[in-house]
Design a protein around this motif. Structure first.
Motif, short mmCIF file in Angstrom:
data_model
loop_
_atom_site.label_atom_id
_atom_site.label_comp_id
_atom_site.label_asym_id
_atom_site.label_seq_id
_atom_site.Cartn_x
_atom_site.Cartn_y
_atom_site.Cartn_z
N GLY A 68 0.79 -1.22 0.00
CA GLY A 68 0.00 0.00 0.00
C GLY A 68 0.82 1.27 0.00
O GLY A 68 0.30 2.35 -0.30
N THR A 69 2.11 1.16 0.35
CA THR A 69 2.96 2.34 0.43
C THR A 69 4.29 2.08 -0.25
O THR A 69 4.64 0.93 -0.56
CB THR A 69 3.24 2.72 1.90
OG1 THR A 69 4.04 1.68 2.50
CG2 THR A 69 1.94 2.89 2.69
N LEU A 70 5.05 3.15 -0.47
CA LEU A 70 6.39 3.01 -1.04
C LEU A 70 7.27 2.15 -0.13
O LEU A 70 8.01 1.29 -0.61
CB LEU A 70 7.02 4.40 -1.23
CG LEU A 70 8.46 4.43 -1.78
CD1 LEU A 70 8.53 3.81 -3.16
CD2 LEU A 70 8.98 5.87 -1.80
N ARG A 71 7.14 2.33 1.17
CA ARG A 71 7.95 1.53 2.09
C ARG A 71 7.57 0.05 2.00
O ARG A 71 8.45 -0.83 2.05
CB ARG A 71 7.76 2.05 3.52
CG ARG A 71 8.56 1.29 4.58
CD ARG A 71 10.04 1.25 4.27
NE ARG A 71 10.67 2.55 4.25
CZ ARG A 71 11.95 2.74 3.97
NH1 ARG A 71 12.72 1.71 3.65
NH2 ARG A 71 12.47 3.96 3.97
N ASP A 72 6.28 -0.25 1.82
CA ASP A 72 5.86 -1.65 1.64
C ASP A 72 6.53 -2.25 0.40
O ASP A 72 6.99 -3.40 0.42
CB ASP A 72 4.35 -1.74 1.46
CG ASP A 72 3.57 -1.44 2.73
OD1 ASP A 72 4.17 -1.51 3.82
OD2 ASP A 72 2.36 -1.13 2.62
N ASP A 205 7.60 12.04 -4.20
CA ASP A 205 6.81 12.92 -3.34
C ASP A 205 5.96 13.85 -4.19
O ASP A 205 6.42 14.42 -5.18
CB ASP A 205 7.72 13.75 -2.44
CG ASP A 205 8.42 12.89 -1.39
OD1 ASP A 205 7.95 11.76 -1.14
OD2 ASP A 205 9.42 13.36 -0.83
#
Length: 376
Positions: A68-72, A205
């Motif tokens: 769901g996120t860039l970190r994921d 970003d």
């Protein structure tokens, strides 16, 4: 090198000598003639943004986990790659071979540098590139995928990478990933100036936070004179007003026309003189099952995403892949004028616009005047 005349070519015949286009009137009696049967000549494209160290090209199918996120995505990438058995050189080399067959002349390859990998990815991609040095130009970007400041030891590895195979220093979301715009850029531009190399910064970003980073990167590029590229630049969607700022700073952009992600205003940017290149980004890697490294396909995707309709608009999307990418990588353009590199593809199409829509497989690939691929 003997002369080769490529005849029955759209829009005109091409005479090649010593790897370059020469005037037709210089044809000699012993000139080799290649009848191209009405094929269209296109300048060889450039993949200005690709991640070959991550690819599973030529390997068994990889099932991807939800993210769901860039970190994921970053964490899923690390986990998936831990299970890959084929070395980087093998996987990256297989993708290079496919790209070469589709006519790509050069890559800007973003290659992960992090404590978990050391410099193995840089060494692997460089090994694959050196084995194909006469077929594909490869620039390697040392890319801090896990963060430059947030992954201790990465900065030191980035410094080493520029002595051991990398050509460009890369960055990643100075605010969104590292949380320190000035600290991140201080490191990047410090390394770039010490090693006399360009900078290429991934910027995912969005909104005003992203725009503020673009403005600061442009300021740094202008004051330092370091050649700088911003990759993706999702925050620039609809921000034609920043074109002059980027041009005056000498900043280039790359886009990959990804899924539902925003695309910078390619047309206005190019009109303002900002170099814009096109890339594949990830190809069959832990981030995405899509991608094939075929830049004619990618030009088609850019045209689709930007709602190109007229012949001029469609052709402009291929020109981003060919001329925009060449400018970004510092390569000579191929415009089929005397003196230009004889590096091009021949496809079944009536025009560049039709080629972008139809996505034909190259029938002939020519590199520096040598036929390196010939289809049926």
């Amino acid at each position: 090198m003997a002369q080769i005349l490529f005849t029955h070519v759209r829009p005109h015949d091409v005479l090649v000598e010593d790897g370059r286009v020469v005037p037709l009137e210089r044809r000699t009696e012993d000139c080799e003639v290649v009848d191209c049967g009405g094929l269209l000549a296109l300048p060889a494209p450039v993949d200005a943004h690709i991640h070959p160290d991550k690819t599973t090209w030529g390997q068994p199918w990889l099932s991807r986990t939800p993210a769901g996120t860039l970190r994921d995505l970053i964490e899923g990438d690390v986990a998936a790659r831990a299970g890959m058995t084929a070395p980087v050189a093998e996987r990256a080399g297989a993708l290079m071979d496919s790209a070469i067959a589709r006519g790509t002349r050069a890559w800007r390859a973003h290659v992960d540098v992090a404590p978990v990998y050391g410099l193995s990815n840089v060494h692997g991609v460089r090994e694959a590139a050196q084995a194909r040095g006469d077929l594909l130009d490869v620039q390697i970007v040392a890319f801090p995928q896990l963060g430059l400041l947030t992954a201790p030891g990465t900065a030191e590895l980035m410094e080493r990478s520029l002595r051991e195979g990398a050509d460009i220093v890369g960055g990643l979301d100075p605010v969104g990933v590292d949380g320190d715009l000035h600290g991140h850029l201080d490191l990047l531009y410090g390394m770039a100036e010490r090693h006399a190399v360009p900078v290429d910064i991934h910027l995912h970003d969005r909104g005003e936070e992203g725009v503020a980073q673009v403005v600061e990167i442009a300021r740094r590029a202008r004051s330092s004179g370091v050649p700088t590229t911003i990759s993706h630049a999702f925050c620039l969607e609809g921000r034609e007003d920043l074109a002059e700022t980027l041009f005056e700073a000498g900043v280039s952009l790359t886009t990959c026309a990804l899924g539902a992600s925003p695309i910078p205003p390619v047309g206005p940017l190019r009109e303002a003189g900002v170099p814009v290149g096109l890339g594949s980004d990830g190809v069959r890697d832990p981030w995405t099952p899509f991608g094939d490294g075929d830049m004619i396909n990618r030009a088609h995707l850019l045209a689709y995403r930007t709602d190109a309709r007229t012949d001029e608009e469609l052709a402009a999307c291929y020109e981003v892949a060919a001329h925009g990418g060449a400018a970004l990588l510092g390569l000579e353009p191929v415009r089929f004028q005397p003196g230009d590199p004889a590096t091009f593809v021949l496809v079944r199409a009536e025009s560049m616009a039709q080629a972008v829509v139809d996505r034909p497989t190259p029938q002939v690939v020519v590199r520096d005047g040598r036929v390196i691929q010939a289809g049926s």
